[in-house]
Design a protein around this motif. Structure first.
Motif, mmCIF file in Angstrom:
data_model
loop_
_atom_site.group_PDB
_atom_site.id
_atom_site.type_symbol
_atom_site.label_atom_id
_atom_site.label_comp_id
_atom_site.label_asym_id
_atom_site.label_seq_id
_atom_site.Cartn_x
_atom_site.Cartn_y
_atom_site.Cartn_z
ATOM 1 N N ALA A 174 -15.049 -100.234 -67.325
ATOM 2 C CA ALA A 174 -16.384 -99.980 -67.788
ATOM 3 C C ALA A 174 -16.737 -98.424 -67.944
ATOM 4 O O ALA A 174 -15.989 -98.105 -67.491
ATOM 5 N N ALA A 175 -17.354 -98.232 -68.876
ATOM 6 C CA ALA A 175 -18.057 -96.826 -68.476
ATOM 7 C C ALA A 175 -18.253 -96.263 -67.556
ATOM 8 O O ALA A 175 -19.057 -97.059 -67.097
ATOM 9 N N ALA A 176 -18.666 -95.460 -67.268
ATOM 10 C CA ALA A 176 -19.203 -94.769 -66.190
ATOM 11 C C ALA A 176 -20.992 -94.637 -66.254
ATOM 12 O O ALA A 176 -21.928 -95.490 -65.587
ATOM 13 N N SER A 177 -21.065 -94.656 -68.321
ATOM 14 C CA SER A 177 -22.212 -94.723 -67.724
ATOM 15 C C SER A 177 -23.615 -96.554 -67.781
ATOM 16 O O SER A 177 -24.267 -96.619 -67.031
ATOM 17 N N GLU A 180 -23.493 -96.935 -64.444
ATOM 18 C CA GLU A 180 -24.600 -96.087 -63.693
ATOM 19 C C GLU A 180 -25.964 -97.151 -64.237
ATOM 20 O O GLU A 180 -27.070 -97.573 -63.624
ATOM 21 N N GLN A 181 -25.995 -97.670 -65.580
ATOM 22 C CA GLN A 181 -27.046 -98.420 -65.905
ATOM 23 C C GLN A 181 -27.457 -99.473 -65.214
ATOM 24 O O GLN A 181 -28.049 -100.073 -64.893
ATOM 25 N N ALA A 182 -25.913 -100.666 -64.364
ATOM 26 C CA ALA A 182 -25.530 -101.462 -63.752
ATOM 27 C C ALA A 182 -26.493 -101.611 -63.007
ATOM 28 O O ALA A 182 -27.947 -102.221 -62.224
ATOM 29 N N SER A 183 -26.292 -100.285 -62.093
ATOM 30 C CA SER A 183 -26.484 -99.381 -60.680
ATOM 31 C C SER A 183 -28.241 -99.399 -60.606
ATOM 32 O O SER A 183 -28.700 -100.053 -59.507
ATOM 33 N N ASN A 184 -28.589 -98.882 -61.650
ATOM 34 C CA ASN A 184 -30.400 -98.583 -62.241
ATOM 35 C C ASN A 184 -30.995 -99.735 -62.051
ATOM 36 O O ASN A 184 -32.134 -100.306 -61.453
#
Length: 347
Positions: A174-177, A180-184
């Motif tokens: 998984a890309a870092a982006s 981050e999107q899932a976390s947000n």
């Protein structure tokens, strides 16, 4: 048969009854008239003592397991003794220090709960039990942090400031982006909700197609939810330590009772429900034998006490389980002090 109140017993009968119960709780064996007479505390002949023992047996307070044996207290007799005659012995300074030292060892709260159960077992000589706290915190944030191509660290932060970490297995790198999107996305729906509430809301959005997440981020959200839901489901409701203490020489002569007790402990949910009934108690509660349906066959006793946080809110229940001949006078204050100590630790 309903047992009489202790005030209805004569002074002589109360004293003989007390000596029989204390002798039985110490040795696990019936106490006979010759033993009581030779002790010298009563200044009575064996014949006079036998007469009182027969009277107490007629009242349902004592029983004779064999024709030629001494007497032992019935469950009703134990209840009378515990409620009206028992003089508790406060924990010694050494016992207090040992309890506090073992509970204050560094580590997660689960380690303290394990230690508590072991402490109760060691000191009581029976099995120690701790009911895991009901924890359903309000959530503030969840972050997914990359660890390797196939793993991420899920960091869950509660409104109370508590932090827990779990490893999440990824189906593909998984890309870092995406992380981050899932976390947000998860965090935006966590605020002020329990995990169960947040999970239900997110799954409804994903199922209805209302989510703006791409497929990779949606997979991360579902995996993040799954690891926390699985963790909550597997978290034990009851920690039991010291079952081997139940297999003493006296117990081996009544192996069917012990087997029944160990079966009860295997069914942790049933025992946890019994402990849960002590949550609202003002002090330590004692369940003796068939007073509770769960132990009608095993003839066991439980000494249980709720433990509270610094605000006085009940967090869970701990206790000791063993044969009805537990040393109640010693174990009750130990259970009470351990509950207070664990409560201070949890805060």
């Amino acid at each position: 048969m309903q047992t009489p109140p202790v005030t209805e017993l004569s002074t002589r009968a109360r004293e003989i009854f007390r000596l029989v119960v204390e002798g039985y709780l110490t040795s696990g064996q019936p106490v006979g008239s010759k033993t009581l007479a030779s002790d010298g505390a009563l200044n009575l002949s064996p014949a006079s003592i036998r007469s009182v023992l027969a009277e107490l047996e007629g009242l349902g307070l004592l029983a004779a397991p064999h024709t030629s044996a001494g007497r032992m207290p019935t469950e009703g007799g134990l209840r009378l003794f515990v409620d009206g005659m028992m003089q508790v012995a406060e924990p010694s300074d050494a016992e207090r220090q040992a309890i506090e030292r073992r509970l204050s060892a560094p580590g997660p709260i689960e380690a303290a709960l394990e230690a508590t159960s072991a402490i109760l077992s060691d000191i009581s000589g029976a099995a120690g039990m701790v009911m895991v706290p009901r924890r359903e915190p309000r959530l503030a944030q969840l972050s997914l942090v990359p660890l390797s191509p196939d793993r991420a660290l899920a960091v869950l932060v509660g409104e109370d400031g508590g932090i827990e970490n779990r490893i999440v297995a990824l189906s593909s790198p998984a890309a870092a982006s995406a992380l981050e999107q899932a976390s947000n996305y998860i965090t935006s729906r966590l605020s002020g909700r329990t995990l169960a509430q947040a999970a239900a809301a997110m799954r409804a959005e994903l199922a209805d197609g209302r989510s703006q997440l791409d497929e990779a981020s949606r997979d991360l959200v579902e995996r993040g939810l799954a690891v926390w839901s699985e963790d909550a489901a597997r978290r034990p409701v009851l920690i039991v330590r010291g079952q081997a203490n139940l297999l003493d020489e006296t117990a081996l002569s009544d192996i069917d009772r012990v087997r029944s007790l160990l079966d009860d402990l295997e069914s942790k949910q049933s025992v946890a429900e019994l402990l849960d009934s002590a949550r609202d108690a003002d002090s330590t509660r004692i369940f003796i034998g068939s007073e509770n349906r769960l132990f009608a066959l095993s003839g066991s006793s439980i000494i249980a006490s709720p433990y509270r946080d610094r605000d006085g809110k009940v967090v869970g229940v701990l206790g000791v389980i063993g044969p009805t001949r537990l040393n109640y006078a010693r174990v009750v204050p130990i259970v009470d002090f351990t509950a207070q100590s664990l409560g201070k630790l949890i805060g």
